[in-house]
Design a protein around this motif. Structure first.
Motif, PDB file in Angstrom:
ATOM      1  N   TYR A 154     -16.434   7.678  11.506  1.00  0.00           N
ATOM      2  CA  TYR A 154     -17.763   8.129  11.078  1.00  0.00           C
ATOM      3  C   TYR A 154     -18.703   8.022  12.270  1.00  0.00           C
ATOM      4  O   TYR A 154     -18.306   7.567  13.336  1.00  0.00           O
ATOM      5  CB  TYR A 154     -18.267   7.289   9.903  1.00  0.00           C
ATOM      6  N   GLU A 155     -19.964   8.377  12.066  1.00  0.00           N
ATOM      7  CA  GLU A 155     -20.904   8.390  13.188  1.00  0.00           C
ATOM      8  C   GLU A 155     -21.088   7.006  13.791  1.00  0.00           C
ATOM      9  O   GLU A 155     -21.058   6.831  15.000  1.00  0.00           O
ATOM     10  CB  GLU A 155     -22.256   8.941  12.717  1.00  0.00           C
ATOM     11  N   LYS A 156     -21.240   5.977  12.916  1.00  0.00           N
ATOM     12  CA  LYS A 156     -21.498   4.624  13.429  1.00  0.00           C
ATOM     13  C   LYS A 156     -20.457   3.614  12.974  1.00  0.00           C
ATOM     14  O   LYS A 156     -20.656   2.418  13.102  1.00  0.00           O
ATOM     15  CB  LYS A 156     -22.886   4.167  12.965  1.00  0.00           C
ATOM     16  N   GLU A 157     -19.366   4.095  12.409  1.00  0.00           N
ATOM     17  CA  GLU A 157     -18.353   3.160  11.908  1.00  0.00           C
ATOM     18  C   GLU A 157     -16.974   3.785  12.018  1.00  0.00           C
ATOM     19  O   GLU A 157     -16.810   4.996  11.936  1.00  0.00           O
ATOM     20  CB  GLU A 157     -18.638   2.811  10.438  1.00  0.00           C
ATOM     21  N   TYR A 158     -15.993   2.932  12.233  1.00  0.00           N
ATOM     22  CA  TYR A 158     -14.591   3.344  12.264  1.00  0.00           C
ATOM     23  C   TYR A 158     -13.888   2.440  11.276  1.00  0.00           C
ATOM     24  O   TYR A 158     -13.907   1.220  11.442  1.00  0.00           O
ATOM     25  CB  TYR A 158     -14.052   3.157  13.682  1.00  0.00           C
ATOM     26  N   ARG A 159     -13.339   2.987  10.209  1.00  0.00           N
ATOM     27  CA  ARG A 159     -12.796   2.096   9.180  1.00  0.00           C
ATOM     28  C   ARG A 159     -11.352   2.430   8.816  1.00  0.00           C
ATOM     29  O   ARG A 159     -10.899   3.563   8.955  1.00  0.00           O
ATOM     30  CB  ARG A 159     -13.668   2.114   7.934  1.00  0.00           C
ATOM     31  N   VAL A 160     -10.660   1.392   8.342  1.00  0.00           N
ATOM     32  CA  VAL A 160      -9.284   1.521   7.872  1.00  0.00           C
ATOM     33  C   VAL A 160      -9.261   1.137   6.400  1.00  0.00           C
ATOM     34  O   VAL A 160      -9.784   0.086   6.025  1.00  0.00           O
ATOM     35  CB  VAL A 160      -8.331   0.596   8.679  1.00  0.00           C
ATOM     36  N   ARG A 161      -8.685   2.016   5.575  1.00  0.00           N
ATOM     37  CA  ARG A 161      -8.570   1.718   4.146  1.00  0.00           C
ATOM     38  C   ARG A 161      -7.118   1.847   3.708  1.00  0.00           C
ATOM     39  O   ARG A 161      -6.386   2.683   4.242  1.00  0.00           O
ATOM     40  CB  ARG A 161      -9.428   2.682   3.316  1.00  0.00           C
ATOM     41  N   PHE A 162      -6.706   1.013   2.759  1.00  0.00           N
ATOM     42  CA  PHE A 162      -5.368   1.091   2.172  1.00  0.00           C
ATOM     43  C   PHE A 162      -5.503   1.517   0.718  1.00  0.00           C
ATOM     44  O   PHE A 162      -6.418   1.071   0.022  1.00  0.00           O
ATOM     45  CB  PHE A 162      -4.658  -0.276   2.190  1.00  0.00           C
ATOM     46  N   ARG A 163      -4.580   2.367   0.246  1.00  0.00           N
ATOM     47  CA  ARG A 163      -4.513   2.668  -1.186  1.00  0.00           C
ATOM     48  C   ARG A 163      -3.437   1.776  -1.792  1.00  0.00           C
ATOM     49  O   ARG A 163      -2.253   1.929  -1.508  1.00  0.00           O
ATOM     50  CB  ARG A 163      -4.177   4.148  -1.432  1.00  0.00           C
ATOM     51  N   THR A 164      -3.880   0.821  -2.592  1.00  0.00           N
ATOM     52  CA  THR A 164      -2.960  -0.110  -3.243  1.00  0.00           C
ATOM     53  C   THR A 164      -3.066   0.080  -4.748  1.00  0.00           C
ATOM     54  O   THR A 164      -4.163   0.031  -5.299  1.00  0.00           O
ATOM     55  CB  THR A 164      -3.315  -1.571  -2.868  1.00  0.00           C
ATOM     56  N   ASP A 165      -1.920   0.307  -5.383  1.00  0.00           N
ATOM     57  CA  ASP A 165      -1.874   0.577  -6.833  1.00  0.00           C
ATOM     58  C   ASP A 165      -2.847   1.688  -7.221  1.00  0.00           C
ATOM     59  O   ASP A 165      -3.539   1.618  -8.237  1.00  0.00           O
ATOM     60  CB  ASP A 165      -2.183  -0.697  -7.643  1.00  0.00           C
ATOM     61  N   GLY A 166      -2.942   2.699  -6.358  1.00  0.00           N
ATOM     62  CA  GLY A 166      -3.761   3.873  -6.673  1.00  0.00           C
ATOM     63  C   GLY A 166      -5.233   3.763  -6.339  1.00  0.00           C
ATOM     64  O   GLY A 166      -5.974   4.726  -6.480  1.00  0.00           O
ATOM     65  N   ILE A 167      -5.693   2.586  -5.872  1.00  0.00           N
ATOM     66  CA  ILE A 167      -7.120   2.377  -5.587  1.00  0.00           C
ATOM     67  C   ILE A 167      -7.313   2.158  -4.083  1.00  0.00           C
ATOM     68  O   ILE A 167      -6.635   1.333  -3.477  1.00  0.00           O
ATOM     69  CB  ILE A 167      -7.669   1.156  -6.368  1.00  0.00           C
TER      70      ILE A 167
ATOM     71  N   GLY B 262      -6.539  -8.615 -10.570  1.00  0.00           N
ATOM     72  CA  GLY B 262      -6.154  -8.581 -11.980  1.00  0.00           C
ATOM     73  C   GLY B 262      -5.032  -7.596 -12.249  1.00  0.00           C
ATOM     74  O   GLY B 262      -4.543  -7.486 -13.376  1.00  0.00           O
ATOM     75  N   TYR B 263      -4.620  -6.840 -11.200  1.00  0.00           N
ATOM     76  CA  TYR B 263      -3.541  -5.852 -11.356  1.00  0.00           C
ATOM     77  C   TYR B 263      -2.485  -6.064 -10.272  1.00  0.00           C
ATOM     78  O   TYR B 263      -2.799  -6.437  -9.154  1.00  0.00           O
ATOM     79  CB  TYR B 263      -4.068  -4.422 -11.210  1.00  0.00           C
ATOM     80  N   LYS B 264      -1.223  -5.798 -10.619  1.00  0.00           N
ATOM     81  CA  LYS B 264      -0.132  -5.886  -9.640  1.00  0.00           C
ATOM     82  C   LYS B 264       0.916  -4.841 -10.009  1.00  0.00           C
ATOM     83  O   LYS B 264       1.557  -4.949 -11.050  1.00  0.00           O
ATOM     84  CB  LYS B 264       0.475  -7.292  -9.676  1.00  0.00           C
ATOM     85  N   GLY B 265       1.046  -3.807  -9.200  1.00  0.00           N
ATOM     86  CA  GLY B 265       2.016  -2.752  -9.485  1.00  0.00           C
ATOM     87  C   GLY B 265       1.446  -1.688 -10.418  1.00  0.00           C
ATOM     88  O   GLY B 265       0.297  -1.770 -10.852  1.00  0.00           O
ATOM     89  N   ARG B 266       2.289  -0.686 -10.726  1.00  0.00           N
ATOM     90  CA  ARG B 266       1.851   0.396 -11.614  1.00  0.00           C
ATOM     91  C   ARG B 266       2.941   0.754 -12.622  1.00  0.00           C
ATOM     92  O   ARG B 266       4.112   0.457 -12.413  1.00  0.00           O
ATOM     93  CB  ARG B 266       1.469   1.644 -10.800  1.00  0.00           C
TER      94      ARG B 266
ATOM     95  N   ALA C  31       0.837  -1.206   0.000  1.00  0.00           N
ATOM     96  CA  ALA C  31       0.000   0.000   0.000  1.00  0.00           C
ATOM     97  C   ALA C  31       0.871   1.255   0.000  1.00  0.00           C
ATOM     98  O   ALA C  31       1.985   1.256   0.531  1.00  0.00           O
ATOM     99  CB  ALA C  31      -0.909  -0.004   1.225  1.00  0.00           C
ATOM    100  N   SER C  32       0.353   2.337  -0.580  1.00  0.00           N
ATOM    101  CA  SER C  32       1.085   3.607  -0.574  1.00  0.00           C
ATOM    102  C   SER C  32       0.544   4.538   0.510  1.00  0.00           C
ATOM    103  O   SER C  32       1.249   5.425   0.976  1.00  0.00           O
ATOM    104  CB  SER C  32       0.989   4.287  -1.936  1.00  0.00           C
ATOM    105  N   ASP C  33      -0.731   4.350   0.908  1.00  0.00           N
ATOM    106  CA  ASP C  33      -1.350   5.208   1.924  1.00  0.00           C
ATOM    107  C   ASP C  33      -2.263   4.387   2.826  1.00  0.00           C
ATOM    108  O   ASP C  33      -2.862   3.407   2.377  1.00  0.00           O
ATOM    109  CB  ASP C  33      -2.193   6.312   1.271  1.00  0.00           C
ATOM    110  N   ILE C  34      -2.373   4.829   4.087  1.00  0.00           N
ATOM    111  CA  ILE C  34      -3.311   4.224   5.044  1.00  0.00           C
ATOM    112  C   ILE C  34      -4.270   5.332   5.476  1.00  0.00           C
ATOM    113  O   ILE C  34      -3.833   6.406   5.904  1.00  0.00           O
ATOM    114  CB  ILE C  34      -2.578   3.676   6.284  1.00  0.00           C
ATOM    115  N   HIS C  35      -5.581   5.083   5.357  1.00  0.00           N
ATOM    116  CA  HIS C  35      -6.592   6.049   5.801  1.00  0.00           C
ATOM    117  C   HIS C  35      -7.319   5.465   7.010  1.00  0.00           C
ATOM    118  O   HIS C  35      -7.893   4.374   6.906  1.00  0.00           O
ATOM    119  CB  HIS C  35      -7.616   6.301   4.689  1.00  0.00           C
ATOM    120  N   ILE C  36      -7.296   6.188   8.126  1.00  0.00           N
ATOM    121  CA  ILE C  36      -7.995   5.734   9.335  1.00  0.00           C
ATOM    122  C   ILE C  36      -9.071   6.774   9.627  1.00  0.00           C
ATOM    123  O   ILE C  36      -8.763   7.913   9.988  1.00  0.00           O
ATOM    124  CB  ILE C  36      -7.013   5.560  10.511  1.00  0.00           C
TER     125      ILE C  36
END
Length: 571
Positions: free
Chosen positions: A209-222, A505-509, A201-206
């Motif tokens: 929200y009002e009823k949820e706490y989520r962690v997202r990773f940006r992998t290959d731009g998505i 279906g994708y690996k790298g950029r 991953a290039s970025d981690i988003h933590i």
């Protein structure tokens, strides 16, 4: 669920009370779920368990052994969510997503998936062992998933130790520090950081929200959802990250920036990782974004970035000139820094003095004098540039030209015997000239100072292990920009999805590049104030490869998909 399943099987006379007790004892000593214990002991079959649940809840059952799932549907639900709720996404029709689950009464799971995907959820029943097998089949095995599950369970069990503040009461500083230093919190944060590295991953988003706490990773731009820690851990996780980044944990009203340096062992090798940390106050708490700066992912070999040969020749010819401006343009996250660093690495010789002004300094380069901008004390790009001109430089790198003052000094530096490399935010190479003029730079200064402009984008690379040809109508290829002759013979590819690429279906950029060399013909047009359209027309006559053309070449050579090219470029 276990008790209900046991009672249902006894009620249906498929097992006796003694056999249920035997299975419950087995479950206590070996862990796992009751259905799995009953099947392992040979008391019932998978099909019998599924049939009972199907009748009881009025939900259809499915045999997952004979079911193939579209990789695009698998992508909708992250692996961690599938493991936590014991579910498998099966198909999507319109706005309805069908999922197989062991417990169709689990409304929390269905609400979570509905929120995550934006689709209505339709459950079908499958046995525990079939779902476990399907998760491995469609997602692949992941040690971090089991590890995460264990940490979440540990945290859930530590409620007495981790009693965090409710919305009505603010936590005091001491409580925040204590919560952030709890062993499970440290373990969970470390797991998030190391899992991001493992996934590339290039970025981690933590994000709270009002009823949820989520962690997202940006992998290959998505961006992809990876986990949803319990809401009550929100303050403790944020505080832990702030402590690691040496930020003020008592300041929650203002954005803050910091850095985390960690040592990480992968495949027996010690690696140093650098995370750039940014916090922003949102409605429901602080959002934390971490940018992963991994030296091993920094490619300083210009031949491996993705330039077409003629574009690379033009670009290298101009960065080797003794003076003038080299501009790299594109949106945030398009790989501009990597291209500039590669240029600097190519020019870095013992006899050259290279000075850089960056905000922030992303990677440390040996033999290069790098200066970190500090706006709050007046050290901005313009101030740094003025100081650099008194430092006897050969090459100056300016992180970004943001205003007239910086642009003016950069242009003057390039006209007084210095090579200046910098970036701008524009859509393509020709519009960069108009942007400089709009900033207030005179046309004759732009015409004489700029050597070359390189516009770029990043597209996802097709996974090498599941690449296959994708038949497309000739008209689609023509609409994309291929010539009629090319459309008849060209082959395009896509990734089917496999374990290697996590069914994406994708690996790298790989980069798409548009290199506009400023020759005498273009200089004359700039002097008379020609538009970006006129400049583009002349550059195309001179053999410039556009971003779209660069993408079409890479799609036809199987490096990326036509879908990616259309997403990132315009005709």
């Amino acid at each position: 669920m276990s008790a209900r399943l046991g009672e249902l099987l006894v009620k249906e006379k498929l097992i006796s009370q003694d056999q249920l007790k035997q299975a419950l004892d087995h479950q206590k000593s070996h862990g796992g779920r009751l259905g799995t214990a009953l099947v392992k002991l040979g008391l019932v079959t998978d099909d019998e368990v599924t049939a009972v649940l199907s009748r009881q809840y009025g939900v259809p059952s499915i045999n997952l052994k004979f079911y193939e799932v579209d990789p695009a549907v698998v992508k909708l639900i992250p692996q961690e969510t599938a493991v936590r709720y014991q579910i498998v996404p099966l198909s999507r029709v319109g706005s309805t997503l069908t999922i197989a689950m062991t417990d169709p009464t689990n409304v929390f799971a269905m609400d979570d998936i509905k929120f995550m995907t934006g689709f209505n959820v339709e459950p079908v029943v499958a046995s525990e062992s079939a779902i476990a097998g399907a998760i491995v089949k469609f997602y692949g095995e992941s040690s971090s998933v089991q590890e995460l599950d264990k940490v979440i369970k540990d945290l859930a069990g530590d409620e007495a130790d981790l009693e965090l503040a409710t919305e009505e009461q603010e936590m005091d500083l001491a409580s925040l520090e204590k919560a952030a230093e709890e062993a499970p919190i440290i373990k969970l944060v470390n797991l998030i950081l190391t899992d991001a590295v493992r996934r590339g991953a290039s970025d981690i988003h933590i994000e709270p929200y009002e009823k949820e706490y989520r962690v997202r990773f940006r992998t290959d731009g998505i961006l992809q959802n990876v986990m949803a820690p319990p809401m009550k851990l929100k303050d403790a996780i944020t505080s832990r990250l702030k402590i690691m980044a040496k930020l003020d944990i008592s300041e929650k009203r203002l954005p803050q920036d910091g850095r985390i340096m960690i040592k990480f062992s992968k495949d027996g090798k010690k690696r140093e990782l650098d995370f750039r940390v940014s916090t922003v106050p949102t409605l429901f708490g602080e959002k934390v974004v971490l940018r992963l700066l991994d030296k091993e992912n920094l490619r300083l070999d210009m031949t491996k970035l993705g330039f077409e040969q003629e574009s690379l020749t033009k670009f290298e010819r101009n960065i080797l000139k003794p003076y003038g401006m080299v501009l790299v343009t594109g949106p945030t996250g398009s790989g501009k820094t990597n291209t500039l660093y590669s240029s600097v690495a190519r020019l870095n010789q013992p006899e050259t003095n290279i000075m850089t002004a960056e905000d922030p300094v992303e990677f440390q380069l040996a033999g290069v004098n790098q200066v970190q901008m500090k706006e709050q004390i007046g050290l901005n790009f313009a101030a740094a540039l003025r100081a650099f001109l008194r430092q006897d430089p050969n090459i100056i790198l300016v992180g970004e030209i943001r205003d007239f003052e910086t642009a003016e000094i950069a242009v003057k530096a390039s006209l007084t015997g210095h090579l200046v490399l910098s970036t701008l935010h524009t859509n393509d190479a020709p519009s960069t000239i108009s942007r400089l003029m709009n900033m207030g730079i005179e046309p004759f200064l732009v015409a004489t100072s700029v050597n070359v402009i390189c516009a770029q984008r990043l597209v996802r690379r097709i996974c090498g292990q599941c690449k296959e040809q994708l038949p497309l109508p000739e008209q689609t290829l023509l609409d994309a920009g291929y010539t009629p002759e090319e459309a008849k013979t060209i082959k395009v590819f896509h990734g089917k999805g496999c374990q290697n690429c996590n069914s994406n279906g994708y690996k790298g950029r790989v980069g798409l590049y548009e290199v506009m060399e400023i020759n005498d013909e273009l200089r004359e047009l700039i002097l008379v104030g020609a538009s970006a359209m006129e400049l583009k027309k002349k550059a195309l006559e001179n053999g410039m490869i556009t971003l779209r053309r660069s993408g079409l070449i890479k799609a036809s050579t199987g490096q990326t998909t036509l879908e990616e090219v259309l997403r990132e470029t315009m005709l």
